[in-house]
Design a protein around this motif. Sequence first.
Motif: not given
Lengths: 174, 174, 174, 174, 174, 174
Positions: B16, C34-35, C38-39, C42, C55, C111, D31-32, D34-35, D63
Amino acid sequence: MLSKNPKDSFVIMNEIVLPNDTNTFGNLMGGRLMYWMDIAASMVATEHSNLPCMTASVDNISFKTPVKLGNIVHIEARMTRAFNTSMEIRIQVWGQDNLEQYKYESNGAYFTFVALDQNNRPCKVPQLIPESEEEKADYVAALRRRQLRLILAGKMLPQDADELKALFLPLKEI
Amino acid sequence: MLSKNPKDSFVIMNEIVLPNDTNTFGNLMGGRLMYWMDIAASMVATEHSNLPCMTASVDNISFKTPVKLGNIVHIEARMTRAFNTSMEIRIQVWGQDNLEQYKYESNGAYFTFVALDQNNRPCKVPQLIPESEEEKADYVAALRRRQLRLILAGKMLPQDADELKALFLPLKEI
Amino acid sequence: MLSKNPKDSFVIMNEIVLPNDTNTFGNLMGGRLMYWMDIAASMVATEHSNLPCMTASVDNISFKTPVKLGNIVHIEARMTRAFNTSMEIRIQVWGQDNLEQYKYESNGAYFTFVALDQNNRPCKVPQLIPESEEEKADYVAALRRRQLRLILAGKMLPQDADELKALFLPLKEI
Amino acid sequence: MLSKNPKDSFVIMNEIVLPNDTNTFGNLMGGRLMYWMDIAASMVATEHSNLPCMTASVDNISFKTPVKLGNIVHIEARMTRAFNTSMEIRIQVWGQDNLEQYKYESNGAYFTFVALDQNNRPCKVPQLIPESEEEKADYVAALRRRQLRLILAGKMLPQDADELKALFLPLKEI
Amino acid sequence: MLSKNPKDSFVIMNEIVLPNDTNTFGNLMGGRLMYWMDIAASMVATEHSNLPCMTASVDNISFKTPVKLGNIVHIEARMTRAFNTSMEIRIQVWGQDNLEQYKYESNGAYFTFVALDQNNRPCKVPQLIPESEEEKADYVAALRRRQLRLILAGKMLPQDADELKALFLPLKEI
Amino acid sequence: MLSKNPKDSFVIMNEIVLPNDTNTFGNLMGGRLMYWMDIAASMVATEHSNLPCMTASVDNISFKTPVKLGNIVHIEARMTRAFNTSMEIRIQVWGQDNLEQYKYESNGAYFTFVALDQNNRPCKVPQLIPESEEEKADYVAALRRRQLRLILAGKMLPQDADELKALFLPLKEI
């Protein structure tokens, strides 16, 4: 619109190679270096045109000596020729090992940027007047590189590339 | 040493475009894209050779439609030909706007990687056997691109570039 | 509003584990993975809904084999079920060691994303029609996972979770 | 081996949400977050065990209110129970808008870390002695969460999960 | 406008030193630490003023023990005095080695931030009322540090710096 | 051990201010700028000493005009004096707006680095011979700045700071 000299937009960049910039050999990744080269070239393009600019093309890049973790990447970016709305910028890259005290040529390339107006359309840029002998040679050879670019992009037929025929003469000056 | 097919090392990457990847137009910076292209190509090279690899050269890249902030960058990387110790990898890039629902060609390039042994010397890699018609055409044209690369790097005289003469025939298939 | 298939929004992501992604063992940090998950999720959510998405929840993630520095993280993300305004996406992660030539399951998770309209309110999304046997099983089990999520979030009483009772049957198919 | 209290390894983390941390809404990406949660939890785990630790699992995360660009992410991480070689850590996250002067609950989760010895094998950790009423409740409920984790990971049969039956009682205290 | 206490805006930050944060010794780079210190200070400034703030100056920083790769950087930031539109914030930094089980003072500094209104002009901030003995000592000494800053910035003549004369008395309490 | 001139280790750095480098005003964050200043100074220190170096201290920094998003940060770093094992480096920073065509002074500071041998102990460095008038003035004033640093670090009594008394004379040349 004033014309400008190469030294008016000449840019020097120095970066340290950090762990995340390296591949499994502990050498600078090619992609990371191209990122920095593009940043350096974009500074030259905006400084010459005083307009927002975007990367239009990058010529063949040949990677010579790899740059090591912890070494300095020294980049010099100098405009070689301005066309109507596009500008060719020459990038030269050296690695520098301050502990072992040597500096080595890493690679080089020609980037082409195009300047855009407020509607994101290509916009006329100032002419470039080369001064030194090296700048003049780069200025002349820019036409040939441009024809090669147009052919490779499928926008020109090889038989129309008058300047490019010089490519088949000895190439040292490129 | 076994030969392999292009699909054995084919790699897809999706990213992204985040704010830090963009220039002042809100478009993906060319340098950031080249960074991702290099990562994708290096995955293909190590997957084909099962050896550590480094970027040797990148062919002319022409940037077409810019990719916008928030859009997806879709990269496909496929090996086109293995030479003795080097491998040519074709990268194709698309932008994808999921909200406006369209996908657009962004750019493409050929990367060359070289495989290295434990002493960091070039190391023989498996041959590549193309299968589809497109793969076969890419495989044949790889020789011409290689000659152009050698000439541009000053390692071959143009008059010796037999394959490159085809460059001066219509170029659509490149 | 058209319904869509899982393959319409299927996403593949490949990343190389760089030094900054690793913990003191030289293994990929859980948070970094996890980052990326999540990307990837999404991208699937926006591709299915053609709407901006955020999320909503992440199900229990169990980390199996750690991914090593320099290895490739291969992520596959596939939508399993669309509810009214939310979408469940299954993420599967593998590590891949190109030098040692093996691929290993790393972890996986479900997710949930919610699509939003211009006023940032939840917005209806297209239905998902599963096709393969695996997709159909995932689609059916999604109801149970959803009930567990609602219970864990304190939004449903366990005694009302009819589907969840299946949780207390052998769980292999989850 | 000494036992320790939750406050011995309690960790506070504060971060500012920068542009690259946000999605297209200008909200912190899941995701950020969770990091950061994983980083906070890993500090607690190493501080309690004095051993290198790695993420073993993350429980369901829901969330709630998204955190806005420029806001502060306030994370508190506290150990809830030490098992033989693994440790459960509770993460709570708040967003904080200093200009508008309000603080809001963002989300929370339970992370499980495992301590490793020099051969990367699971290694015994000190026991945790809860002190406050809240710590004691968290300590007791940890058994139930552990059974749910084992069932979800396919390592325990639901009918053997004695503690988990409490899950089907009113859940406010979880 | 209400006055506030130092504890109302006190901020704790914890970070793990990752590979890209380190120099060739494997120690945290000074510049990376200053980046984190500035972030911590800016949180205190916005929390005290409820206004956007920017860094105005940083006092002399002396780096004591370097923080090692993998160690935790523990930062505490506390406001020491509010002037008319500017605020002085004291930053203290410790390194923490969880495996070797020791904590060591790394460095410290005083940052000055200025609050800005909607037109980006300096804007009045609430007064700070120190409470503890240490806070009161810091509050008083802030005047002297301010005079030194003004002299070093060329905005005050040394002979007018009445408070600064105390600098030439024994300095332990600074 | 040879002595060197300031121009032997002079470093120029240029960076573009990207979104993640900015605060809520769209201006470069002070901490990000200090990170770049430290990188530039460390290049000078290793280039002069040909030894690994670490940041020992940073003098008072006063931030003048903020640098805007998209502008160029131009940094010049020049050694001012070498002491026994430490080196003082002067950093000057300008912002440059290529579209609006102006360049503005942003800030400046003196960094002190110490060179280390293989056992991480301070190591003798070559002397610095200033050449220009400005370099000579900087060289002389370095003694005074050093005394101020030692006093502020509690390592010298003010009454012993003979050179520092000059601080209470008009300060223009600092």
